[in-house]
Design a protein around this motif. Sequence first.
Motif, PDB file in Angstrom:
ATOM      1  N   THR A 115       0.393  -0.612  14.199  1.00 20.95           N
ATOM      2  CA  THR A 115      -0.019  -1.189  12.792  1.00 20.95           C
ATOM      3  C   THR A 115       0.078  -2.547  12.653  1.00 20.95           C
ATOM      4  OG1 THR A 115       0.047  -1.117  10.410  1.00 20.95           O
ATOM      5  CG2 THR A 115       2.123  -0.773  11.800  1.00 20.95           C
ATOM      6  N   TYR A 177      -3.121  -1.772  -0.651  1.00 19.62           N
ATOM      7  CA  TYR A 177      -3.304  -0.593   0.289  1.00 19.62           C
ATOM      8  C   TYR A 177      -4.481   0.284   0.142  1.00 19.62           C
ATOM      9  CZ  TYR A 177      -1.858   2.746   3.864  1.00 19.62           C
ATOM     10  OH  TYR A 177      -1.895   3.558   4.976  1.00 19.62           O
ATOM     11  N   GLU A 178      -4.665   0.765  -1.130  1.00 19.78           N
ATOM     12  CA  GLU A 178      -5.992   1.477  -1.382  1.00 19.78           C
ATOM     13  C   GLU A 178      -7.305   0.546  -1.282  1.00 19.78           C
ATOM     14  OE1 GLU A 178      -5.362   2.490  -5.613  1.00 19.78           O
ATOM     15  OE2 GLU A 178      -4.086   4.303  -5.006  1.00 19.78           O
ATOM     16  N   TYR A 181      -7.739   0.992   2.665  1.00 21.37           N
ATOM     17  CA  TYR A 181      -7.915   2.181   3.314  1.00 21.37           C
ATOM     18  C   TYR A 181      -8.475   3.140   2.594  1.00 21.37           C
ATOM     19  CZ  TYR A 181      -4.794  -0.216   6.746  1.00 21.37           C
ATOM     20  OH  TYR A 181      -4.465  -1.089   7.677  1.00 21.37           O
ATOM     21  N   LEU A 182      -8.281   3.218   1.227  1.00 21.26           N
ATOM     22  CA  LEU A 182      -8.928   4.178   0.278  1.00 21.26           C
ATOM     23  C   LEU A 182     -10.128   3.880  -0.322  1.00 21.26           C
ATOM     24  CD1 LEU A 182      -5.429   5.422  -0.939  1.00 21.26           C
ATOM     25  CD2 LEU A 182      -6.834   6.254   0.978  1.00 21.26           C
ATOM     26  N   THR A 202      -8.408   4.565   9.833  1.00 21.67           N
ATOM     27  CA  THR A 202      -7.363   5.307   9.608  1.00 21.67           C
ATOM     28  C   THR A 202      -6.438   4.391   8.935  1.00 21.67           C
ATOM     29  OG1 THR A 202      -6.542   4.794  11.750  1.00 21.67           O
ATOM     30  CG2 THR A 202      -7.896   6.727  11.814  1.00 21.67           C
ATOM     31  N   CYS A 203      -5.475   5.331   8.000  1.00 19.04           N
ATOM     32  CA  CYS A 203      -4.644   4.495   7.371  1.00 19.04           C
ATOM     33  C   CYS A 203      -3.508   4.027   8.283  1.00 19.04           C
ATOM     34  CB  CYS A 203      -4.135   5.706   6.265  1.00 19.04           C
ATOM     35  SG  CYS A 203      -5.113   5.999   4.890  1.00 19.04           S
ATOM     36  N   LYS A 204      -2.960   3.068   8.073  1.00 21.28           N
ATOM     37  CA  LYS A 204      -2.024   2.476   9.045  1.00 21.28           C
ATOM     38  C   LYS A 204      -0.754   2.431   8.241  1.00 21.28           C
ATOM     39  CE  LYS A 204      -4.627   1.205  12.389  1.00 21.28           C
ATOM     40  NZ  LYS A 204      -4.739   1.731  13.722  1.00 21.28           N
ATOM     41  N   ILE A 235       1.707   5.290  -0.273  1.00 18.68           N
ATOM     42  CA  ILE A 235       2.128   4.325   0.893  1.00 18.68           C
ATOM     43  C   ILE A 235       2.705   4.705   1.849  1.00 18.68           C
ATOM     44  CG2 ILE A 235       2.863   1.760   1.261  1.00 18.68           C
ATOM     45  CD1 ILE A 235       2.451   1.543  -1.829  1.00 18.68           C
TER      46      ILE A 235
END
Length: 699
Positions: A115, A177-178, A181-182, A202-204, A235
């Motif tokens: 990551t 973060y959203e 990745y979101l 993908t979420c790291k 998170i």
Amino acid sequence: MSSGNSVSKGVFVFKNGFKRPSKLSKHRKKEKSIFSDHLWYQSFSSLWRNFEEKLHLINTEIFSSTLKDLVNFVNLTYDQIQSEIPTAALLTGINMPDHEAQFSALTKEIKEYVTPHCVVMRAQDCSSIKLFVENMINGFLNDEDATIEDMYEDYEEEESNYIKKSRCTFAVLQAWYESLYLNNSILNYSDEGSFIRRGAPTCKPLVVIIPDIENFSENVIQDFISIAHSYINIIPFVLIFGVATSLNILHRTLPYHVSSKTSIKVFSSQPSTTYLNNILENVFFSGHCPFSLSGKVFNLLTDIFLFYDLSVTGFVKHFKFAMMEHFSRGNEFSLCTNRNFEDVLDQFKHEDFESLRRIYSFRDLVERESYRNQIKLLEDDDYLKDVVLGKLKELRKYVFHLHLFIRCLHVLVNDLPKTPLGKQVRELYAYATTKNITKSQHFNECFQLLNFQSKDQFTKKLTDIIKILENTTDSIFVAELEGIHSKLKEFLMQLGYIDSMTEITQNFQEQIKIGSASSRVEFKNKLKSISQNQSKNAYEKLREEIVEYLRTIFEKYLVEYSSLHFHEIFFFDDIDIQNQLIGTHRSAIHEALNDPQTYLQCTCCEIRREGAILPTMPDICIAYKLHLECGKMINLYDWLQAFLSILDPTDEEDDDGKRRVDPELQARFTQAVAELEYLGFIKTSKRKADHVQRLTWGG
């Protein structure tokens, strides 16, 4: 108004397109050393670059196993839904200066393979939970090397994505973060649009590394874990704790209500002594570097490592310091190089050859020559060049053989009873460079014990020695080892054909008549005579032959280095570097307070006779020199009067007949006394309120 004119006075700022450059974009040119044109510096820098390259490779290999496990742990933490924060506890040992290299390598590996979101938190920057959260989130969102000034940019500029540290909160971290990745960007710091979105497949996870958990406040760690756990569903945090002492620190720092929110897995790194042995054997004792330390200096460096800090980084720095001391003595030491000696000698001037003649071992060389050759050595530079060239080639060959056969000898003696020559290669090296090891009592004892080795043990040792010789890659000297290698392989083949249990003396049992011995002394003498008279089997005869051959080899190549001419060029033997490596704090403080001119280099504090006290000296120096004249108990009033008599010789008295005290001088005296108490020279006395007790003695 655009011109800045106004009825009221004010300050106007007009943007001129200036943009502060990022710290990461600054590439400072490496400054050229003032010694770059010196021959000795060129040889030193060349050798040290080779050392650094090998050290980097060794560090990568040493940390590889632990780093691989940690990287896999971080990579697999969120393969399934987590209700606890995945936490790794890395037992690093107390070699604190070496942690920096280990955690730097870990951070690099995580960013490269797992990551890009990884921050390292330092205790000195996180005294409170507020600072901890701000520094952590700032490390994730912004450039971790950026300062507050670098972050304070206008968000109207499209290329600027900085967020002020004061705005770094968990809500901002969640939104950031959203947005990554979101696909739910809710940050709107600019006037034109939303926060720039950087999508990812993908979420790291977000990795937080704390290399010095012992230095952190317990409340800060506990509060952070509690807050981070409340965001675990949004998170994905991963924590890595560096533990220098033991796991008990985790139990003390994290009570049950906090530790229950983490899932801790323990990892261990190798001890610092093993780390040092690997570096010594693979870098310093590899035989590819001509520079070597004498036994005394090497023992000094290892003692500092073992008894002071257990820091391999410190050992390497001390080695580099010794190396710089060696080369900086003059251009004649530039001959300690892997380059062609002729190329270096061609650059020598007459002064450099004269420096060669001043080397101590040169005197012995001159005394062994005839009168005509003595004149040539002392006057003819060309003749001296040819002689030095031959001697240096012999020395270079000796250094290579020294390191090689020390490793071979270590294979033979490292597991003998009581280990007369030590268990580690470094112990054997120190012994071999201190005295003639082949003439020592311990060497003879080891070879006596080798004559009692079983066939399996002896065969394994012989095989390991053959592997060391086969792995020798130096093409210059490997031809001389072919004879030794072929002879040892021949011995190894003979050992394979022999059954050690055959050819036992048939009449051995008949020779033992224990019942006929009338006393213990007689019994001992009879056993001794039997052992001398009994015949040896084939394995014992071959083992004795091999041991004698190995002994001959070691006696040939492990001679004392001081017996070689110009050995000073390759071996550093100045034990005085101890004063630079290990500071004598008490003597340095005494020297500074007793004679401040030594450090201040000023003429006003220069004393012409010992014990003199000048009014121009610093107040603490005057108070210190006065306290040396006192006994165990010091009267503060008398001490003050003596202090005033130096700074204010005028004897002014008040109406009561007492000396008038200037408040400024009294304050200066009080401060000097407080400083001496802080340094540990005096302490307040409980016996008398107006006295202090002296804690030191002597001058």
